[in-house]
Design an enzyme around this catalytic site. Structure first.
Site, short mmCIF file in Angstrom:
data_model
loop_
_atom_site.label_atom_id
_atom_site.label_comp_id
_atom_site.label_asym_id
_atom_site.label_seq_id
_atom_site.Cartn_x
_atom_site.Cartn_y
_atom_site.Cartn_z
CG ASP A 485 35.49 81.35 8.25
OD1 ASP A 485 34.74 80.55 8.81
OD2 ASP A 485 35.29 82.57 8.18
C1 GLC Z 1 38.14 83.74 3.41
C2 GLC Z 1 39.00 84.62 4.28
C3 GLC Z 1 38.64 84.46 5.72
C4 GLC Z 1 37.15 84.67 5.87
C5 GLC Z 1 36.40 83.72 4.95
C6 GLC Z 1 34.91 83.88 5.08
O1 GLC Z 1 38.38 82.42 3.72
O2 GLC Z 1 40.34 84.32 4.14
O3 GLC Z 1 39.33 85.38 6.50
O4 GLC Z 1 36.81 84.39 7.17
O5 GLC Z 1 36.79 83.97 3.64
O6 GLC Z 1 34.34 84.66 4.11
C1 GLC Z 2 37.26 86.26 9.26
C2 GLC Z 2 35.84 85.79 9.49
C3 GLC Z 2 35.74 85.10 10.82
C4 GLC Z 2 36.78 84.04 10.92
C5 GLC Z 2 38.17 84.57 10.65
C6 GLC Z 2 39.22 83.51 10.61
O1 GLC Z 2 37.55 87.25 10.17
O2 GLC Z 2 34.94 86.86 9.46
O3 GLC Z 2 34.47 84.54 10.99
O4 GLC Z 2 36.71 83.51 12.19
O5 GLC Z 2 38.18 85.24 9.43
O6 GLC Z 2 39.10 82.68 9.54
#
Ligand code: GLC
Ligand code: GLC
Length: 810
Positions: A485
Site C-alpha cells: 500500500d
Molecule cells: C498505511 C500502513 C499500511 C496499510 C495502509 C492502509 O499505509 O502503513 O500498512 O496497509 O496504511 O491503510
Molecule cells: C497492510 C494492509 C494490506 C497491505 C499491507 C502492506 O497489512 O492491510 O492490505 O497489503 O499493509 O502494505
C-alpha cells in the site's frame, strides 16, 4: 523472558503477570456480537460494527495504557482491589489470565479472597457474560463490598470521542429491580431502535449510573469514590457520562464460595414495539435474554457449546508431532487468529480503533485462504459480498463497509493488484469445497442489482483488468499501489495531511509492478482451469498464453541479474535494482514470482531466493527491502516516509515472509523454509517476549527490521494477512497437505528437523489421516493410500463420510 505459558490441553495461553510489555488481548464472539478483552479486563464490545454500535467506551492511546474495561472492585475491610489488577493496581497475592478460544478468565487473589472473572460471548446471543466467583480461602469470615463497573459508549464511537457539545446532553438510563438491571438508552428516544443493559442475577445493595457520582470529581478509575466508601450512591445519570455499576454485599464464611452472573446485553426492538409506556423502553426482550444466563449452569452450558464449536472447527486440520510449538500453532492459535481476521477484517484491535478501516477487498480475499477450511459456507457468502463491490471494468474499491456491504469511496480504488485477489479467493474456495456452482451465482457490480452477471464473469473482468492495463514494458500498471500500500508511484504528495492512499496527481500509464506480474502468472493456471470447467476453452487457452508471455516479460524486463526488480516508477526508472543506492532489493516479487514458477527452470528463482537470504534475512525474520530508504522520495511515496526498519520501509513484514517460505518449498529447500517460518511464528518467540513485546500466541503484522532502533520489536498484532499466509505456508507447503481441484495434495517439504508426524485433514466430508515419515530429503513423496501405492502426490477425493489412511514417505 516469558510472561506466561501455553496450556495446550486447555487450549489457553496463561498470562502470569499483569505487567506484560503491552496489553495482551483476546476476542470474544463469532457471529454478530464481539468483544476485545485484555489480560487486565480492558477493551470493549460492539454489535457488528465497531464504530457504529459500540457499547463500551474505550480510550485508545491513553495514559496509563489500556483504559476502559469491565472492572470489578472489591472492598475488603477498607482496601480496594481488582482481580484484573487494573485499574487500582493494588498488589495481588496471585494473578492469572487465561485467554482461551472465545473466552477469557482472569483470577486475582488478595488476603485470602480469590476472585475469578470469566468472560465470554455465548453462541447465538448478543451479550457479554461476566461470571464472577468469589471464594474465601482465609480463616476469617469476610464481609466484602463488591462493585461492578462499565462505562457506556454513546454508540457511535467516532462521535463519542469528538462531539461533546451534543453528546454531553444526550445520555439517558433506566434503572430496574432496585438497580439489578441498568439500561442504557441514549438516543433511543429518536432514531435508535436498540439499547443496552447490564444485569446481575442477585439482589443488589445499590447501583450507580452516573460516572462522576461513582468516581468522584477529578478521580481516576483507580481511585473511585464509591468502592472506597463501600457504598453505591444510587445515582441516575442525566447527560454527561452514563455508566453501569452494581453494588453487592457479599458475606463469605471461611471456605465459602459465591458466584454471580452479570449480563451485558444488546437489544434491538422493532420500531413499533419500542415503548412499554411513554418514555419507558420495552424490556421484554432484555428480560428474555437475562433469563437465559441467570444461573451458573447456563453459563457452563454456554462454555461447553463454545468448546464444542471450536473443537469442531479445529478438527478440520490438525497435526501430531514431536514439536509442541508447531502443534499448538497449527492446531490452535493460527486457525483461531484466522477466524478473528474473518470476523474483524482490519477494524478493531489494540492497533486499529474500530473507527477507520472497513473490509479490504485484498485483505478479505487473503484472509479467506486461512479460514475457508474452517467455515466454507461463510467464505462463500464473503466472496459474494466482496465481488458485489467490484466495478464493471474489473477494478475494485479498496475497501467496503461491513454494515452496508458497499464500497467505501473514502479509501478510493485503483490498487491494481486488488482484482486478482478475487481469483485467488474463489480458487481457494472451490479447491476446498468442489462447489463450482458458485461460478454461476449472479453477482452485481458496485452493488447495483441490475448489473448482475455470473461470478465467473467477475473473475474474467479481474483477469482482463490486468491485460487492459499494461505499461511500456508489458508489465502490469501499478495504479495507486499494489500489495504494498505504501509504494505510491503515482501519488507525488508534498502536502502533510494528504493520504498517500487516495491522493494521485499523476495519471500517467507508466509505473509498472513486477509483483502484480508475478501474481498474474501465479493465478493464471487457476483461472484457466476454471474457465475450462465452465466450457470456455478459448478463454483458458488465452489465459495460458498470456501467462507465458508475461513470464517472458518478467524474465526480460523484470529481472535484475540476481533478483527480480520491484517496479518501474512514473519516469520509467527501475525500483529494486542494484543500480540504486537505497532499496536495491524487495521481498515481494522474489516471493510471488517464484511461487508462480517464474525462473524455476532457468535458475533465476534460486538466485533470487539466495539474494533474499544474503540481503534480507535477519535473526528475527526477513525484511521487506534493503537498504532502507533514508529520505522521503516524492515519486515513491509512503514507504519512504517511515524511519528505516519500520513498517514497509525495511520492517520485517510477517505477512510476506511466508511467500518466501512457500517459494523455498517450490525449489525444494524445506529446511530453509522451516527455519524462516520459526523466526516469525509466535510460539517460537515466547522466550524473547521482552524484545518482541506482543502476544506470543498470535502473529503481528510487523517486527522492526535490522535497521530499526528497536530491532525485533513487534507491532500490530492480530488483524493482519500474516495469519492466513502463515497458515497456508505451514499447513499447505511445509507440512504439505493442501486441497487441490482434483484431490488432496500431500507433499511435505520442511527439512528433517521434525521426523515423523501425522496430519488429520477433513475435506469435502471425508477424513484423511496422513502419516508422514519425513527424512528431510524432500522430493516427490511415496504415497500409499488405503494400502495401495499411488504415483505422484495427489490423493483422490474420497466419498463423504469415509476415512482414508495415507502413508507418506518423503
Ligand atoms: C498505511 C500502513 C499500511 C496499510 C495502509 C492502509 O499505509 O502503513 O500498512 O496497509 O496504511 O491503510
Ligand atoms: C497492510 C494492509 C494490506 C497491505 C499491507 C502492506 O497489512 O492491510 O492490505 O497489503 O499493509 O502494505
Amino acid at each position: 523472558m516469558r510472561f506466561g505459558y501455553f496450556d495446550d490441553k486447555a487450549r489457553e495461553y496463561v498470562i502470569t503477570t499483569p505487567k506484560t510489555p503491552y496489553p495482551w488481548i483476546n476476542y470474544l464472539g463469532s457471529e454478530n456480537f464481539f468483544a476485545l478483552v485484555s489480560h487486565r479486563a480492558g477493551g470493549y464490545c460492539f454489535y457488528r460494527d465497531a464504530r457504529l454500535r459500540r457499547l463500551m467506551r474505550y480510550r485508545y492511546n491513553n495514559v496509563p495504557t489500556d483504559v476502559g474495561g469491565r472492572y470489578f472492585y472489591i472492598n475488603d475491610g477498607g482496601e480496594v482491589w481488582n482481580p484484573s489488577f487494573a485499574p487500582t493496581n493494588t498488589a495481588l497475592d496471585a494473578f492469572e489470565c487465561r485467554h482461551g478460544l472465545g473466552y477469557t478468565r482472569i483470577t486475582g487473589e488478595r488476603k485470602g479472597v480469590r476472585a475469578s472473572l470469566l468472560m465470554l460471548v455465548p453462541q447465538g446471543h448478543t451479550a457479554e457474560i461476566h461470571q464472577l466467583t468469589l471464594k474465601n480461602n482465609s480463616e476469617q469470615a469476610k464481609d466484602l463490598k463488591v462493585f461492578s463497573l462499565i462505562e457506556w459508549c454513546l454508540w457511535n464511537a467516532y462521535d463519542d470521542m469528538t462531539n461533546y457539545q451534543r453528546n454531553f446532553s444526550t445520555g439517558e438510563v433506566e434503572v430496574e429491580k432496585n438497580g439489578a438491571t441498568l439500561y442504557h438508552k441514549t438516543e433511543y428516544r429518536e432514531r435508535r431502535d436498540h439499547y443496552a443493559f447490564y444485569n446481575v442475577n442477585a439482589a443488589v445493595a445499590g447501583y450507580d449510573t452516573d460516572r462522576e457520582s461513582f468516581l468522584g470529581l477529578y478521580n481516576e478509575w483507580g481511585e473511585p469514590q464509591v468502592p472506597a466508601a463501600g457504598k453505591s450512591s444510587n445515582s441516575v445519570a442525566s447527560g454527561w457520562q452514563p455508566i453501569a455499576s452494581h453494588g453487592l454485599d457479599v458475606k463469605l464464611a471461611p471456605g465459602e464460595e459465591k458466584t454471580f452472573v452479570f449480563t451485558l446485553g444488546y437489544i434491538e426492538v422493532p420500531r413499533e414495539q419500542k415503548w412499554a409506556q411513554p418514555g419507558i423502553i420495552n424490556k421484554k426482550p432484555a428480560h428474555e435474554l437475562i433469563a437465559k444466563f441467570s444461573k451458573p449452569e447456563q453459563v457452563d452450558a454456554a462454555m461447553k457449546a463454545l468448546a464444542d464449536h471450536w473443537s469442531k472447527l479445529l478438527s478440520n486440520y490438525s497435526i501430531e508431532s514431536s514439536d509442541e510449538k508447531l502443534n499448538r500453532t497449527v492446531n490452535i492459535w493460527n486457525p483461531y487468529q484466522c477466524m478473528v481476521t474473518f470476523n474483524m477484517s482490519r477494524s478493531a484491535s489494540y492497533f486499529e480503533t474500530g473507527i477507520g478501516r472497513g473490509m479490504g477487498f485484498r485483505d478479505s480475499n487473503q484472509d479467506l485462504l486461512g479460514f475457508v477450511h474452517l467455515v466454507p459456507e461463510r467464505a462463500r457468502e464473503r466472496i459474494i459480498d466482496i465481488a458485489s463491490t467490484q466495478f464493471p471494468d474489473g477494478s475494485a474499491y479498496h475497501q467496503y463497509q461491513p454494515l452496508t456491504k458497499r464500497g467505501n469511496n473514502d479509501v478510493g480504488s485503483g490498487f491494481n493488484d486488488d482484482p486478482l485477489w478475487l481469483i485467488f479467493g474463489v480458487a481457494a474456495y472451490i479447491r476446498e469445497t468442489g462447489d463450482y456452482g458458485i461460478l454461476d451465482e449472479q453477482v452485481p457490480f458496485d452493488n447495483d442489482p441490475k448489473t448482475a452477471v455470473p461470478l465467473f464473469e467477475h473473475l474474467k473482468r479481474s483477469f482482463h483488468h490486468v491485460l487492459n492495463n499494461l505499461g511500456p514494458h508489458g508489465l502490469p500498471l501499478i495504479g495507486r499501489a499494489d500489495w504494498n500500500d505504501c509504494l505510491n508511484l503515482n501519488c507525488f504528495s508534498e502536502t502533510p495531511d494528504e493520504s498517500f492512499q487516495t491522493t494521485g496527481n499523476r495519471t500517467g500509464r507508466t509505473a509498472e509492478s513486477v509483483f502484480i506480474a508475478g501474481m498474474f502468472v501465479g493465478v493464471a493456471p487457476d483461472y484457466a482451469y476454471l474457465a475450462e470447467k465452465k466450457g470456455f476453452a478459448d478463454e483458458a487457452k488465452k489465459a495460458r498464453a498470456e501467462a507465458a508471455k508475461m513470464t517472458d516479460v518478467v524474465l526480460k524486463d523484470g529481472w535484475d541479474g540476481e533478483w527480480f526488480l520491484r517496479a518501474y516508477d512514473f519516469f520509467g526508472k527501475k525500483i529494486g535494482t542494484k543500480d540504486n543506492t537505497e532499496a536495491q532489493i524487495f521481498i515481494e516479487p522474489q516471493g510471488f514470482c517464484v511461487m508462480a514458477g517464474i525462473g524455476v527452470e532457468g535458475g533465476q528463482a534460486k538466485k533470487a531466493l539466495d539474494s533474499v537470504k544474503e540481503r534480507l534475512d535477519t535473526k528475527y525474520g526477513i525484511v521487506l527491502n534493503n537498504p532502507p530508504y533514508t529520505k522521503y522520495h516524492v515519486e515513491i511515496g509512503e514507504i519512504t516516509s517511515y524511519p528505516p526498519g519500520y513498517k514497509e520501509n525495511a520492517g520485517i513484514f510477517c505477512h510476506n515472509n511466508p511467500w518466501i517460505i512457500i517459494a523455498e518449498t517450490v525449489i525444494g529447500r524445506g529446511d530453509r523454509a522451516f527455519e524462516y517460518w520459526k523466526k516469525i511464528a509466535p510460539a517460537y518467540l515466547e522466550e524473547q517476549s521482552e524484545i518482541h513485546r506482543l502476544e506470543p500466541y498470535v502473529y503481528a503484522q510487523m517486527i522492526a527490521g535490522k535497521d530499526a532502533v528497536r530491532h525485533g520489536e513487534a507491532k500490530n498484532s492480530w488483524l493482519t494477512g500474516t495469519a492466513a499466509w502463515n497458515f497456508v505456508a505451514i499447513s499447505h507447503y511445509l507440512l504439505g497437505v493442501r486441497p487441490d481441484f482434483e484431490g488432496l495434495r500431500v507433499h511435505p517439504c520442511m527439512g528433517g528437523e521434525v521426523g515423523k508426524f501425522t496430519v488429520t485433514r477433513k475435506c469435502r466430508g471425508a477424513e484423511y489421516r496422513i502419516h508422514v515419515k519425513n527424512s528431510g530429503k524432500g522430493g516427490v513423496p511415496k504415497l500409499v493410500v488405503d494400502g495401495k501405492p499411488v504415483a505422484g502426490d495427489l490423493v483422490p477425493y474420497a466419498k463423504a463420510g469415509s476415512t482414508v489412511i495415507v502413508e507418506c514417505e518423503v
